[in-house]
Design a protein around this motif. Sequence first.
Motif, PDB file in Angstrom:
ATOM      1  N   ALA A  57     -11.119   0.066  37.708  1.00  0.00           N
ATOM      2  CA  ALA A  57      -9.756   0.041  38.255  1.00  0.00           C
ATOM      3  C   ALA A  57      -9.376   1.397  38.848  1.00  0.00           C
ATOM      4  N   GLU A  58      -9.764   2.481  38.176  1.00  0.00           N
ATOM      5  CA  GLU A  58      -9.451   3.811  38.688  1.00  0.00           C
ATOM      6  C   GLU A  58     -10.176   4.083  40.007  1.00  0.00           C
ATOM      7  N   THR A  65       1.344   5.940  47.351  1.00  0.00           N
ATOM      8  CA  THR A  65       1.493   5.248  46.070  1.00  0.00           C
ATOM      9  C   THR A  65       0.147   5.109  45.368  1.00  0.00           C
ATOM     10  N   HIS A  66      -0.869   4.642  46.104  1.00  0.00           N
ATOM     11  CA  HIS A  66      -2.197   4.464  45.507  1.00  0.00           C
ATOM     12  C   HIS A  66      -2.795   5.803  45.073  1.00  0.00           C
ATOM     13  N   GLN A  67      -2.568   6.830  45.870  1.00  0.00           N
ATOM     14  CA  GLN A  67      -3.100   8.145  45.529  1.00  0.00           C
ATOM     15  C   GLN A  67      -2.469   8.660  44.231  1.00  0.00           C
ATOM     16  N   GLU A  94      -1.098   6.872  41.870  1.00  0.00           N
ATOM     17  CA  GLU A  94      -1.594   6.025  40.778  1.00  0.00           C
ATOM     18  C   GLU A  94      -3.004   6.449  40.369  1.00  0.00           C
ATOM     19  N   ALA A  95      -3.865   6.697  41.368  1.00  0.00           N
ATOM     20  CA  ALA A  95      -5.244   7.079  41.072  1.00  0.00           C
ATOM     21  C   ALA A  95      -5.302   8.425  40.364  1.00  0.00           C
ATOM     22  N   ARG A 128      -8.499   2.266  42.795  1.00  0.00           N
ATOM     23  CA  ARG A 128      -7.266   2.923  43.252  1.00  0.00           C
ATOM     24  C   ARG A 128      -7.581   4.011  44.275  1.00  0.00           C
ATOM     25  N   SER A 187      -8.737   2.281  47.469  1.00  0.00           N
ATOM     26  CA  SER A 187      -7.598   1.669  48.138  1.00  0.00           C
ATOM     27  C   SER A 187      -6.753   2.723  48.851  1.00  0.00           C
ATOM     28  N   ALA A 188      -6.538   3.852  48.206  1.00  0.00           N
ATOM     29  CA  ALA A 188      -5.783   4.942  48.841  1.00  0.00           C
ATOM     30  C   ALA A 188      -6.482   5.385  50.118  1.00  0.00           C
TER      31      ALA A 188
END
Length: 134
Positions: free
Chosen positions: A50-51, A110-112, A114-115, A54, A57-58
């Motif tokens: 999942a990490e 946002t993705h960054q 979160e990651a 992220r 995705s970023a």
Amino acid sequence: RGVLTGLAEGTPNDVVTTLRDAAASASDVADAIETYDLSSSLSDKGFDRAEVLRFVSARDELITSLDLTREAVLLGVAAARLDVGDRGGVLDRATSLLAEADAAIARFQTHQIEALTAAGIQPQRPALPGLPGA
């Protein structure tokens, strides 16, 4: 953005060169980000699936934003070749692409965050002029 907006009123000197240079720069940056082997740089660092997703995705959202910006700028090149009165539809589409690019960069941020947070890194939010904390 200002150059594209200005095309609705006229054709500034060297606008096509400026826009082509901007499109080439966006393409070069997107290519550099895309060719960077992110997966390998994250492997064996203790990240779970999942990490890693992220981070990927970023990266993908950042590339999307750059690609959409490039497309908008190239529409500006096409618009510059039209009579001023005929540019409206092309410039409207370029503006729409820039709005999509803005949305993609917001998703990237946002993705960054979160990651980085999932990786135990507490990212600092930049202080933007005009916003609280600036």
